[in-house]
Design a protein around this motif. Structure first.
Motif, PDB file in Angstrom:
ATOM      1  N   VAL A 161       0.852  -1.190   0.000  1.00  0.00           N
ATOM      2  CA  VAL A 161       0.000   0.000   0.000  1.00  0.00           C
ATOM      3  C   VAL A 161       0.890   1.242   0.000  1.00  0.00           C
ATOM      4  O   VAL A 161       1.739   1.406   0.890  1.00  0.00           O
ATOM      5  CB  VAL A 161      -0.941   0.011   1.212  1.00  0.00           C
ATOM      6  N   ALA A 162       0.705   2.084  -0.994  1.00  0.00           N
ATOM      7  CA  ALA A 162       1.555   3.273  -1.149  1.00  0.00           C
ATOM      8  C   ALA A 162       1.173   4.365  -0.155  1.00  0.00           C
ATOM      9  O   ALA A 162       0.003   4.494   0.231  1.00  0.00           O
ATOM     10  CB  ALA A 162       1.439   3.798  -2.576  1.00  0.00           C
ATOM     11  N   GLY A 163       2.176   5.161   0.228  1.00  0.00           N
ATOM     12  CA  GLY A 163       1.935   6.318   1.082  1.00  0.00           C
ATOM     13  C   GLY A 163       1.738   5.971   2.536  1.00  0.00           C
ATOM     14  O   GLY A 163       1.691   4.804   2.930  1.00  0.00           O
ATOM     15  N   ASP A 164       1.659   7.033   3.341  1.00  0.00           N
ATOM     16  CA  ASP A 164       1.410   6.846   4.770  1.00  0.00           C
ATOM     17  C   ASP A 164      -0.062   6.535   5.011  1.00  0.00           C
ATOM     18  O   ASP A 164      -0.946   7.100   4.352  1.00  0.00           O
ATOM     19  CB  ASP A 164       1.785   8.109   5.539  1.00  0.00           C
ATOM     20  N   PHE A 165      -0.316   5.691   5.950  1.00  0.00           N
ATOM     21  CA  PHE A 165      -1.715   5.358   6.291  1.00  0.00           C
ATOM     22  C   PHE A 165      -1.757   4.719   7.665  1.00  0.00           C
ATOM     23  O   PHE A 165      -0.769   4.153   8.146  1.00  0.00           O
ATOM     24  CB  PHE A 165      -2.334   4.427   5.245  1.00  0.00           C
ATOM     25  N   ASN A 166      -2.908   4.826   8.282  1.00  0.00           N
ATOM     26  CA  ASN A 166      -3.189   4.137   9.536  1.00  0.00           C
ATOM     27  C   ASN A 166      -4.040   2.914   9.240  1.00  0.00           C
ATOM     28  O   ASN A 166      -4.735   2.851   8.208  1.00  0.00           O
ATOM     29  CB  ASN A 166      -3.938   5.055  10.507  1.00  0.00           C
ATOM     30  N   GLU A 167      -3.999   1.957  10.151  1.00  0.00           N
ATOM     31  CA  GLU A 167      -4.808   0.757   9.945  1.00  0.00           C
ATOM     32  C   GLU A 167      -6.283   1.103   9.856  1.00  0.00           C
ATOM     33  O   GLU A 167      -7.047   0.456   9.139  1.00  0.00           O
ATOM     34  CB  GLU A 167      -4.555  -0.248  11.080  1.00  0.00           C
ATOM     35  N   THR A 168      -6.704   2.161  10.572  1.00  0.00           N
ATOM     36  CA  THR A 168      -8.118   2.554  10.557  1.00  0.00           C
ATOM     37  C   THR A 168      -8.542   3.172   9.234  1.00  0.00           C
ATOM     38  O   THR A 168      -9.731   3.391   9.009  1.00  0.00           O
ATOM     39  CB  THR A 168      -8.404   3.540  11.705  1.00  0.00           C
ATOM     40  N   ASP A 169      -7.575   3.465   8.356  1.00  0.00           N
ATOM     41  CA  ASP A 169      -7.919   3.963   7.019  1.00  0.00           C
ATOM     42  C   ASP A 169      -8.361   2.828   6.094  1.00  0.00           C
ATOM     43  O   ASP A 169      -8.895   3.087   5.003  1.00  0.00           O
ATOM     44  CB  ASP A 169      -6.708   4.660   6.370  1.00  0.00           C
ATOM     45  N   LEU A 183     -20.350 -11.251   2.250  1.00  0.00           N
ATOM     46  CA  LEU A 183     -20.333 -12.386   3.181  1.00  0.00           C
ATOM     47  C   LEU A 183     -19.717 -12.017   4.526  1.00  0.00           C
ATOM     48  O   LEU A 183     -20.206 -12.416   5.578  1.00  0.00           O
ATOM     49  CB  LEU A 183     -19.573 -13.552   2.552  1.00  0.00           C
ATOM     50  N   ILE A 184     -18.641 -11.273   4.497  1.00  0.00           N
ATOM     51  CA  ILE A 184     -17.956 -10.861   5.730  1.00  0.00           C
ATOM     52  C   ILE A 184     -17.125  -9.627   5.409  1.00  0.00           C
ATOM     53  O   ILE A 184     -16.587  -9.501   4.311  1.00  0.00           O
ATOM     54  CB  ILE A 184     -17.060 -11.997   6.294  1.00  0.00           C
ATOM     55  N   SER A 185     -17.022  -8.715   6.348  1.00  0.00           N
ATOM     56  CA  SER A 185     -16.237  -7.499   6.140  1.00  0.00           C
ATOM     57  C   SER A 185     -15.583  -7.094   7.444  1.00  0.00           C
ATOM     58  O   SER A 185     -15.917  -7.629   8.514  1.00  0.00           O
ATOM     59  CB  SER A 185     -17.129  -6.364   5.620  1.00  0.00           C
ATOM     60  N   TYR A 186     -14.669  -6.147   7.334  1.00  0.00           N
ATOM     61  CA  TYR A 186     -13.999  -5.675   8.547  1.00  0.00           C
ATOM     62  C   TYR A 186     -13.487  -4.266   8.325  1.00  0.00           C
ATOM     63  O   TYR A 186     -12.873  -3.957   7.306  1.00  0.00           O
ATOM     64  CB  TYR A 186     -12.828  -6.589   8.915  1.00  0.00           C
ATOM     65  N   GLN A 187     -13.770  -3.402   9.291  1.00  0.00           N
ATOM     66  CA  GLN A 187     -13.284  -2.024   9.306  1.00  0.00           C
ATOM     67  C   GLN A 187     -12.599  -1.797  10.654  1.00  0.00           C
ATOM     68  O   GLN A 187     -13.252  -1.775  11.691  1.00  0.00           O
ATOM     69  CB  GLN A 187     -14.445  -1.047   9.153  1.00  0.00           C
ATOM     70  N   PRO A 188     -11.258  -1.710  10.662  1.00  0.00           N
ATOM     71  CA  PRO A 188     -10.571  -1.481  11.943  1.00  0.00           C
ATOM     72  C   PRO A 188     -11.048  -0.194  12.604  1.00  0.00           C
ATOM     73  O   PRO A 188     -11.359   0.792  11.922  1.00  0.00           O
ATOM     74  CB  PRO A 188      -9.095  -1.383  11.541  1.00  0.00           C
ATOM     75  N   LYS A 189     -11.131  -0.228  13.919  1.00  0.00           N
ATOM     76  CA  LYS A 189     -11.529   0.952  14.681  1.00  0.00           C
ATOM     77  C   LYS A 189     -10.360   1.436  15.530  1.00  0.00           C
ATOM     78  O   LYS A 189      -9.480   0.658  15.896  1.00  0.00           O
ATOM     79  CB  LYS A 189     -12.721   0.621  15.590  1.00  0.00           C
ATOM     80  N   GLU A 190     -10.389   2.719  15.829  1.00  0.00           N
ATOM     81  CA  GLU A 190      -9.336   3.276  16.684  1.00  0.00           C
ATOM     82  C   GLU A 190      -9.467   2.685  18.083  1.00  0.00           C
ATOM     83  O   GLU A 190     -10.560   2.655  18.660  1.00  0.00           O
ATOM     84  CB  GLU A 190      -9.470   4.789  16.746  1.00  0.00           C
ATOM     85  N   ARG A 191      -8.375   2.194  18.595  1.00  0.00           N
ATOM     86  CA  ARG A 191      -8.399   1.572  19.915  1.00  0.00           C
ATOM     87  C   ARG A 191      -8.341   2.645  20.989  1.00  0.00           C
ATOM     88  O   ARG A 191      -7.390   3.417  21.063  1.00  0.00           O
ATOM     89  CB  ARG A 191      -7.223   0.612  20.076  1.00  0.00           C
TER      90      ARG A 191
END
Length: 616
Positions: A161-169, A183-191
């Motif tokens: 993945v190019a560039g800076d990013f956070n997992e929550t992006d 069927l299934i999805s996931y969106q990381p949330k800020e801890r």
């Protein structure tokens, strides 16, 4: 050690990163709410426990969940004949480095790794051809691939993945291209920083130190709920009643304790006190638990008219409507009024259609009234929903006899499930007796192929009930001729049966011995008196002497008397290692000389080595 938590999602589980396998649990988190991961730790005790529980596989984690409970070891209340239903699903997962979200379709993992790389992993619980795997960054698709995903073949990919990013992006989803379903999805949330752990439950203050009767009542209730052996609920209830002898909730709770212990006369007094305050000034109470329990008590005492009056009053409260009408139907059956019983059982089912006991009783009533097809319809599909409900299975058999439909096949299927185990026959027979159906109870017991003391005594009781004195005498005598080994009555319904056996044979020790076994945990003084009667009638009954030794010490705190009883037991029966393990500590408490203690074990090495506690 363990980690317990209140589930916020509909999944939980564990993953072994070394073996790349794991377990997923799915359940509605509003119902299957409590969850726990348990492991034994790496210390000596933990390793020793692992050694006992595994075959050399090393450390492991136990995954636990609890339905209708905030935590796996928490205990929820359940009312008489209440039915709670829940669903949960378990499935294995592999080769995806763990999982961040899961549902019945599968599990997904997404991890940001060093060097701007993102790991994706998908596991599916079924074959999904042409699944579309998508990875998004800030809502824009940056990776897309089609693949077949199944329980056998997982999908994994590492994406640059190019560039800076956070997992929550990031976000990811797996779509079934044939149906368009995600069927299934996931969106990381800020801890967020974890909130403080809940306060540890503290040992309650002493009863006298508590400020209110409500605190005393609630503390006693919690002790009963959790079964804490180091605390006595009655200490808190007694203190509450010292301050307010007519407290409704406490009197009801104490009465229920005595009811469960079979001390009906005492239970009746406490319920009466609660009811007196509940109904003061002719008040109709909003909560009729005390009335329902009093009705149960009066029924157990054989005071049927009083029980009917009290139970009808309990039916006015919706919470106790179904349970009270069920008991009323049982009394009507006992009196032979099946027409009235049918109306009452229909009333019971009107507010609780899921009570198998009521459904089976309705089928019995309709069968007794000759309405065979209606009885079959009433049973419905209980035998499919609950294959081990022997009562409905037996009703199906009795109906097949009347209808002439595959009765042998039906009975054969029922016998296979009951597997010639005496307790299954006893439980079913007592079930019929509690419903006032004594003929059915007798037929069930006569079907039992083996020999058992309680079966014989019960058949004697049923014969006596029908006025067949010679038949009753034969069965009761047969019961007492059987060895006492493995004879252990525990149902309160057996009290009147054993008392009748003693009336037939007042010089027989056996019924008194069995009665003591039944009552010791409920009414210890009465139990000890029964054992004393047993050894007076038969001084050679070693196990009764041993039980007296246990009771004299554990209940009466009389060490000397306990020692005397144990010595008598050992003199009669030297080949039971338990006797040695229980007598020697009493010698120690009594400061018995070491020479005397040593003599106990002379020439019994082969006996005591059969049990670790005796050998030590």
């Amino acid at each position: 050690s363990y980690f317990a938590y209140d589930m916020k999602e509909d999944f939980m589980g564990g993953y072994d990163h070394g073996k790349q396998t794991g377990t997923v649990h799915i359940g509605d988190h509003n119902i299957v709410k409590g969850a726990k991961l348990w492991e034994w730790g790496s210390g000596p005790v933990g390793q020793a426990t692992e050694g006992k529980l595994t075959e050399g596989s090393g450390p492991y984690v136990e995954i636990m969940v609890g339905a209708f409970s905030d935590n796996q070891p928490d205990y929820s209340w359940i009312r008489p004949y209440e039915v709670k239903t829940f669903k949960q699903y378990w499935y294995p997962v592999k080769d995806i480095d763990g999982f961040k979200n899961a549902n019945l379709n599968g599990a997904v993992n997404l991890e940001k790794r060093e060097g701007g790389k993102v790991f994706l992993g998908y596991y599916s619980t079924s074959m999904v051809k042409n699944a579309k795997i998508i990875l998004k960054k800030n809502g824009q698709v940056i990776f897309e691939k089609q693949a077949t995903v199944s329980p056998e073949k997982t999908f994994t990919a590492t994406v640059n993945v190019a560039g800076d990013f956070n997992e929550t992006d990031l976000s990811t989803e797996m779509i079934n291209t044939q149906t368009g379903e995600t069927l299934i999805s996931y969106q990381p949330k800020e801890r967020k920083e974890d909130s403080p752990l809940p306060e540890i439950v503290k040992r309650p203050a002493l009863p006298k130190e508590m400020a209110t009767t409500e605190e005393l009542y609630l503390t006693g209730s919690r002790i009963l709920q959790f079964g804490n052996p180091t605390l006595n609920a009655m200490d808190y209830f007694d203190e509450a009643l010292k301050r307010d002898p007519s407290d409704i909730r406490t009197n009801t709770a104490v009465g229920n304790v005595y009811l469960k212990n079979g001390d009906y006369a005492t239970a009746r007094k406490y319920f009466a006190t609660a009811i007196k305050r509940l109904t003061k000034d002719y008040t109709r109470p909003s909560t009729c638990e005390a009335l329902y329990l009093q009705g149960i008590t009066l029924k157990a005492m054989g005071l049927y008219d009083e029980a009917i009056d009290t139970l009808y009053r309990a039916t006015w409260d919706y919470a106790w409507h179904s349970a009270a009408y069920l008991e009323l139907a049982r009394i009507s059956c006992l009196k032979g009024d099946f027409t009235k019983a049918l109306d009452q059982i229909n009333q019971s089912l009107s507010t609780n259609m899921e009570n198998n006991s009521a459904i089976a009783l309705k089928a019995s009533i309709l069968r007794r009234l000759g309405n065979m097809q209606e009885a079959v319809d009433a049973l419905g599909n209980i035998t499919e929903k609950d294959p081990l409900d022997f009562r409905s299975g037996n009703e199906a058999y009795l109906l097949s006899l009347k209808n002439g439909n595959n009765s042998e096949k039906t009975l054969s299927a029922l016998n296979r499930k009951m597997r010639d185990f005496e307790q299954n026959y006893l439980e079913l027979a007592v079930n019929y007796m509690n419903d006032g159906l004594y003929d059915e109870a007798e037929e069930v017991l006569k079907r039992f192929k083996g020999k058992n003391q309680e079966v014989s005594y019960l058949l004697g009781y049923l014969a006596d009930y029908k006025g067949q004195k010679e038949e009753a005498d034969k069965y009761i005598h047969e019961g007492s001729l059987l060895p006492v080994d493995y004879g252990f009555s525990f149902r309160l319904e057996m009290v009147k049966v054993l008392e009748l056996a003693s009336e037939y044979y007042p010089k027989d020790a056996r019924p008194y011995y069995y009665l003591g076994n039944l009552l010791y945990d409920k009414q210890p003084k009465k139990a000890i008196a029964s054992w004393e009667k047993a050894v007076a009638l038969d001084p050679s009954l070693a196990i009764a002497w041993r039980n007296l030794g246990w009771g004299y010490y554990q209940n009466n705190k009389d060490v000397a008397k306990a020692i005397s009883a144990y010595e008598k037991a050992v003199s009669l029966k030297k080949d039971d290692p338990v006797y040695y393990a229980e007598l020697d500590p009493l010698y120690e408490l009594n400061n018995t000389p070491i020479e005397r203690r040593s003599t106990l074990f002379d020439s019994v090495n082969d006996i005591v080595k059969k049990r670790d506690d005796s050998f030590v």
